[in-house]
Design a protein around this motif. Structure first.
Motif, short mmCIF file in Angstrom:
data_model
loop_
_atom_site.label_atom_id
_atom_site.label_comp_id
_atom_site.label_asym_id
_atom_site.label_seq_id
_atom_site.Cartn_x
_atom_site.Cartn_y
_atom_site.Cartn_z
N LEU A 178 43.07 51.54 -45.37
CA LEU A 178 41.64 51.69 -45.10
C LEU A 178 41.41 51.86 -43.61
O LEU A 178 42.14 51.29 -42.79
CB LEU A 178 40.89 50.44 -45.57
CG LEU A 178 40.91 50.13 -47.07
CD1 LEU A 178 40.41 48.71 -47.32
CD2 LEU A 178 40.05 51.14 -47.82
N THR A 179 40.40 52.64 -43.24
CA THR A 179 39.98 52.67 -41.84
C THR A 179 39.20 51.39 -41.54
O THR A 179 38.76 50.68 -42.45
CB THR A 179 39.09 53.88 -41.55
OG1 THR A 179 37.85 53.73 -42.26
CG2 THR A 179 39.77 55.18 -41.98
N SER A 219 47.36 49.65 -34.05
CA SER A 219 46.86 50.79 -34.84
C SER A 219 45.79 51.55 -34.09
O SER A 219 45.43 52.66 -34.48
CB SER A 219 46.31 50.31 -36.18
OG SER A 219 45.02 49.76 -36.04
N ASN A 220 45.32 50.99 -32.99
CA ASN A 220 44.33 51.69 -32.17
C ASN A 220 44.95 52.34 -30.94
O ASN A 220 44.25 52.89 -30.10
CB ASN A 220 43.23 50.70 -31.73
CG ASN A 220 41.92 51.40 -31.42
OD1 ASN A 220 41.46 52.23 -32.21
ND2 ASN A 220 41.32 51.09 -30.29
N TRP A 301 47.64 47.04 -43.40
CA TRP A 301 46.56 46.61 -42.51
C TRP A 301 45.61 47.77 -42.24
O TRP A 301 46.03 48.93 -42.12
CB TRP A 301 47.13 46.12 -41.18
CG TRP A 301 47.73 44.74 -41.22
CD1 TRP A 301 48.93 44.39 -41.73
CD2 TRP A 301 47.12 43.54 -40.76
NE1 TRP A 301 49.13 43.04 -41.60
CE2 TRP A 301 48.04 42.48 -41.01
CE3 TRP A 301 45.90 43.24 -40.15
CZ2 TRP A 301 47.78 41.16 -40.67
CZ3 TRP A 301 45.64 41.91 -39.81
CH2 TRP A 301 46.56 40.89 -40.07
N PRO A 302 44.30 47.51 -42.16
CA PRO A 302 43.34 48.56 -41.81
C PRO A 302 43.68 49.19 -40.46
O PRO A 302 44.26 48.54 -39.59
CB PRO A 302 42.01 47.81 -41.75
CG PRO A 302 42.21 46.61 -42.60
CD PRO A 302 43.65 46.22 -42.41
N THR A 309 48.97 52.54 -39.78
CA THR A 309 48.94 51.09 -39.90
C THR A 309 50.05 50.46 -39.08
O THR A 309 51.06 51.10 -38.77
CB THR A 309 49.05 50.67 -41.38
OG1 THR A 309 48.74 49.28 -41.52
CG2 THR A 309 50.45 50.94 -41.93
N ALA A 310 49.85 49.21 -38.72
CA ALA A 310 50.83 48.49 -37.90
C ALA A 310 50.79 47.02 -38.29
O ALA A 310 49.75 46.51 -38.71
CB ALA A 310 50.53 48.65 -36.42
N ALA A 311 51.91 46.36 -38.15
CA ALA A 311 51.98 44.93 -38.45
C ALA A 311 53.12 44.32 -37.65
O ALA A 311 54.06 45.02 -37.28
CB ALA A 311 52.22 44.70 -39.94
#
Length: 451
Positions: A178-179, A219-220, A301-302, A309-311
């Motif tokens: 998801l965004t 993710s940004n 992750w959004p 995505t990143a985690a």
């Protein structure tokens, strides 16, 4: 997640003690057996005792287990090091590896692991490389091996599947994240007063900035440092935008419990009580979450503006003291706990970790009775997009911890994220510079002592 950490300053203070231990040959074990020090909850204690009992049956090597709670481990290990009584085998955290190596506490087990024929290609690359160190950088595939992974810990986004279904909200796609905007709309729909008393008692999410900000930043397009870990990069627009979005979830959108509500009952407890829709999940949570009164599952992750995505992914390692009197047996215990299929089965069946062995993990993820159903998300993080915590591969964490010291006004909406990050970056940079200088000094001192 509850963690403990020996800081670089603490470890640096133990160099003299550990060097004395090396020269004396006084390990924590004896001719009769090994000592193994680790930390964990009741499920982990029971699983490890079972695995170690089997190791003793197979090898004849007695193992004295020294187990502590997570918040006591660092203190007790520090006391053991300072007292010249280092356990033969013990848990090591990624952030302490360099300090332990340069202080002469950890044994280089590269050759012994190879001699035992351990198939490192069937262990997660991230887990193995976390305990490699080439004298300059940790985590490089060419570094010497100073431990093996006890586990790898991918931190996924979880959700209350029952809550979403009852609200008529489509379940998240397990492959398409998801965004932020899409996720926020769902959070708003879930946040409500369910009993009509005029007070919100169900929320979309409830996150902790210190353990949950990482995915939003990455993710940004932001990060904590540059690639060679010499420059702190928190003062970028991408980082500020992510931190501001994170804090706005509480202060502007009110889709998380406010500080007063979180103080009454923390968000971890509220998720387990069925009051929160989305909450992070690690493998260590499964033994508890699988017994909840609702069904939960995992998702990516959004994502911010990168669309990817990143985690974060953590790990604990198991290493051998340089002072052990039984180095061969100690390495055998490390390889048994990390890579033996039967030992892994014991630990995995306790629902406390993802299998270290890749082939076993793939079967585990696809099991028809898997809980949670989308265990594959854990493997995707390990294989594809998981990243180490920012301080996991540096000489200590003081520079990283500085970010959180005075962040509360931002979290409370009293200070803009960009303003705070511009203020804190120079302090973080100074601490990182000092950390890198300490690493160089410790390496030079250790080289001189061994030369």
């Amino acid at each position: 997640m509850r963690k403990s950490r020996l800081t670089a300053g603490v470890v640096a203070g133990l160099v003299v003690a550990s060097t004395a231990a090396c020269s004396s040959g006084g390990g924590g074990g004896s001719s009769e057996g090994l000592t193994f020090m680790f930390r964990g909850g009741e499920d982990e204690k029971a699983a490890y005792q079972e695995a170690i009992d089997r190791f003793t049956e197979e090898t004849g090597v007695e193992v004295e287990v020294i187990v502590t709670d997570a918040d006591q481990y660092a203190t007790k290990l520090q006391a053991a090091i300072a007292g010249n009584n280092v356990p033969d085998v013990f848990y090591i955290e990624q952030a302490n590896l360099q300090s332990y190596v340069t202080s002469g506490i950890l044994m280089d087990i590269t050759d012994q692991v190879a001699e035992q024929g351990v198939d490192l290609d069937n262990l997660w690359e991230y887990g193995v490389d976390s305990y490699r160190y080439d004298g300059t950088l940790q985590g490089t595939p060419d570094g010497r091996l100073y431990g093996l992974p006890k586990d790898v810990g991918p931190f996924a986004m979880g959700y209350n599947k029952t809550m979403l279904e009852e609200a008529g909200i489509p379940l998240p796609d397990p492959d398409q994240p998801l965004t932020w905007d899409e996720w926020l709309e769902i959070l708003k729909a879930l946040t409500k007063d369910t009993d009509g008393d005029g007070e919100v008692d169900q929320w979309g999410t409830g996150l902790n900035v210190q353990w949950n900000l990482q995915s939003f930043v990455w993710s940004n397009g932001g990060d904590w440092t540059n690639e060679d870990r010499t420059q702190v990069t928190v003062d970028t627009p991408e980082f500020a935008e992510a931190l501001q979005f994170f804090t706005d979830l509480t202060t502007e959108h009110k889709v998380t419990p406010n500080p007063e509500q979180a103080q009454t009952l923390d968000t971890y407890q509220r998720f387990m009580a069925g009051e929160i829709g989305f909450f992070p999940v690690g493998p260590w949570d499964m033994s508890v979450y699988n017994e909840l009164d609702f069904e939960y599952d995992l998702m990516p992750w959004p994502v911010g503006k990168t669309g990817e995505t990143a985690a974060w992914i953590g790990s604990l390692g198991i290493g051998v003291s340089t002072t052990t009197d039984m180095p061969e047996e100690a390495v055998k215990l490390v390889t048994y706990l990390s890579a033996d299929p039967t030992a892994q089965e014991t630990l995995v069946n306790a629902n406390i970790q993802v299998p270290n062995l890749i082939d076993v993990a793939e079967e585990w993820a696809q099991a028809p009775d898997a809980e949670p159903a989308n265990r594959q998300e854990f493997l995707d993080i390990i294989q594809d997009y998981g990243r180490p915590m920012p301080a996991a591969m540096t000489y200590g964490a003081a520079w990283y911890d500085e970010l959180w010291t005075n962040i509360q006004p931002v979290v409370d909406g009293q200070k803009p994220a960009a303003e705070y990050l511009a203020e804190v970056q120079p302090r973080m940079q100074q601490l990182l510079d000092e950390s890198n200088a300490q690493a160089e000094q410790a390496a030079a001192a250790n080289a001189g002592a061994n030369g």
